[in-house]
Design an enzyme around this catalytic site. Structure first.
Site, short mmCIF file in Angstrom:
data_model
loop_
_atom_site.label_atom_id
_atom_site.label_comp_id
_atom_site.label_asym_id
_atom_site.label_seq_id
_atom_site.Cartn_x
_atom_site.Cartn_y
_atom_site.Cartn_z
N LYS A 155 -14.99 -7.42 10.09
CA LYS A 155 -14.65 -6.03 9.75
C LYS A 155 -15.70 -5.47 8.80
CE LYS A 155 -9.66 -6.63 10.03
NZ LYS A 155 -8.45 -6.87 9.24
N SER A 190 14.12 -2.21 5.90
CA SER A 190 14.27 -1.41 4.68
C SER A 190 14.92 -0.06 4.92
CB SER A 190 12.93 -1.13 4.01
OG SER A 190 11.97 -1.99 4.35
N CYS A 215 -10.24 -2.77 3.03
CA CYS A 215 -10.40 -2.63 1.57
C CYS A 215 -11.75 -3.15 1.06
CB CYS A 215 -9.26 -3.33 0.84
SG CYS A 215 -8.80 -4.92 1.54
N HIS A 217 -10.11 -6.50 -5.77
CA HIS A 217 -11.11 -7.35 -5.13
C HIS A 217 -12.46 -7.22 -5.84
CE1 HIS A 217 -8.29 -7.84 -1.98
NE2 HIS A 217 -8.85 -7.15 -1.00
N ARG A 277 -9.65 1.26 14.09
CA ARG A 277 -10.89 1.49 13.33
C ARG A 277 -12.17 1.49 14.16
NH1 ARG A 277 -9.53 -2.66 8.64
NH2 ARG A 277 -7.90 -1.49 7.58
N VAL A 331 0.84 -1.20 0.00
CA VAL A 331 0.00 0.00 0.00
C VAL A 331 0.88 1.25 0.00
CG1 VAL A 331 -1.71 1.32 1.32
CG2 VAL A 331 -1.90 -1.18 1.19
N ARG A 383 -10.43 -15.75 -0.53
CA ARG A 383 -9.20 -15.34 -1.24
C ARG A 383 -9.16 -16.11 -2.56
NH1 ARG A 383 -6.48 -11.09 0.30
NH2 ARG A 383 -6.17 -11.88 2.40
#
Ligand SMILES: NC(=O)c1ccc[n+]([C@@H]2O[C@H](COP(=O)([O-])OP(=O)(O)OC[C@H]3O[C@@H](n4cnc5c(N)ncnc54)[C@H](OP(=O)(O)O)[C@@H]3O)[C@@H](O)[C@H]2O)c1
Length: 338
Positions: free
Chosen positions: A212, A40, A128, A241, A99, A14, A234
């Site tokens: 969710k 990273s 998402c 999606h 959330r 993302v 999935r």
């Protein structure tokens, strides 16, 4: 003085798209910093024609930062983002950690931009699968009130992060070469298969992803009476999606009305011409910022029922685009406040 923005998780599936969008949409920040884990730190990110070094996220990372867009695993968000708020920044978070916190607005700009006003430092971007569902439901809910939604998802590998997206391709190669297929990111082989489990199993046989969708939809519409029952699957698709949605509204909605409303709805692209073989598919939707809607038809089993199909890029509208849209609204206010 211009705004200082920090992108946390800038190296992730993302985060990388967020960086591209900030540049493409000319985000009004004077300085942008890029943060990720120690793994990273020291790598570089291309932004506005220059290479920028990725810094390691530490508790002291937020000094002088006005705005944070963050896309990390939940526990990292829970540990670091309150420190950003303490340091004076406003945070837009992609993770699930905050959330459902009643003090944290859960925002999709096409649906409930007004909720941003109530923030106390953190604004959450939804899951998402929830985002594309609520963008599509919004025009129906505004005019005919949505009472009940049955939804089955067809979720791409990239929804589980960059390592998961790579695993699908690796598995496909292994399977085609007749080798043993290794599954580390997914609970089973995904290549040439379907997995009816997204997230972990929780209450009453539902997965965390399904819960969710059910709870976040109610919070975004600020309506605990909307009933949602989700089955999340999935599928071996790289990105974007899809959802098969069955909606029961308070008053009956004709296919013609639904079409008109979808056509005018912000963030929705109506793509529904079955005679011409036109309906949204992940391959064409990937890389776009809208929620594509097609296959609209009456549900013959209920007089107030409507069925449709919707597809959205989970890394863009399902995540990065939504977060950047929220950040743009916040930045406008910060700039106005001087
Ligand atoms: N993928 C989607 O479609 C999607 C949609 C909506 C929401 N989300 C949510 O967005 C978040 C990120 O998802 P993703 O798919 O982008 O995952 P990802 O590809 O695995 O990326 C995770 C990012 O978080 C960073 N990170 C991990 N641990 C860290 C630590 N201890 N300190 C600092 N940074 C750390 C990683 O940095 P390194 O490179 O250093 O590991 C990477 O930049 C998750 O909460 C996810 O649930 C994802």
């Amino acid at each position: 003085m211009g705004l200082t923005l920090a992108v946390v998780g800038a190296t992730g599936a993302v985060g990388r798209i967020m960086v591209q969008l900030l540049e493409q949409r000319a985000f009004p920040a004077e300085r942008v910093r890029f943060l990720a884990s120690r793994r990273s730190a020291g790598s570089t990110v291309a932004f506005r024609g220059e290479q920028h070094v990725v810094e390691e996220l530490t508790p002291d990372s937020f000094h002088g930062v006005d705005l944070v867009v963050s896309s990390t695993p939940d526990e990292v968000a829970g540990q670091y983002l309150p420190l950003a708020v303490k340091a004076g920044a406003v945070v837009v978070d992609e993770s699930a950690y905050f959330r459902m916190d009643p003090s944290v607005p859960l925002v999709v700009p096409e649906v409930n931009p007004q909720a941003i006003e109530r923030h106390q430092g953190i604004i959450a971007s939804p899951n998402c699968s929830t985002i594309q569902l609520v963008v599509a439901l919004k025009p129906l809910h505004d005019r005919a009130r949505v009472k009940r939604v049955l939804v089955a998802t067809y979720q791409a590998a990239s929804g589980a992060g960059k390592r998961a997206a790579e695993e699908l391709f690796a598995q496909a190669h292994q399977a085609l070469r007749g080798e043993a297929v290794r599954a580390e990111e997914f609970p089973h082989q995904l290549a040439f298969n379907l997995i009816p489990q997204v997230g972990s199993f929780r209450d009453a046989g539902f997965t965390s992803e399904e819960l969710k969708m059910m709870r976040e939809t109610q919070k975004i519409f600020d309506d605990p009476t909307i009933q949602v029952c989700a089955t999340c699957v999935r599928v071996p698709v790289a990105n974007a999606h899809a959802e098969a949605v069955f909606v029961e509204t308070e008053r009956p909605v004709s296919v013609g009305e639904a079409r008109q409303w979808f056509e005018r709805a912000p963030g929705v692209r109506l793509f529904d011409d079955v005679e011409a073989g036109q309906y949204p598919m992940p391959i064409q939707v990937s890389g776009t910022d809208e929620v594509w809607v097609g296959r609209i038809r009456k549900d013959p089993t209920h007089p107030h029922g409507l069925a449709f199909w919707c597809v959205a890029d989970n890394l863009r509208k399902g995540a990065a685009t939504n977060a950047v849209q929220i950040a743009e609204l916040v930045a406008r206010k910060l700039v106005q406040a001087g």
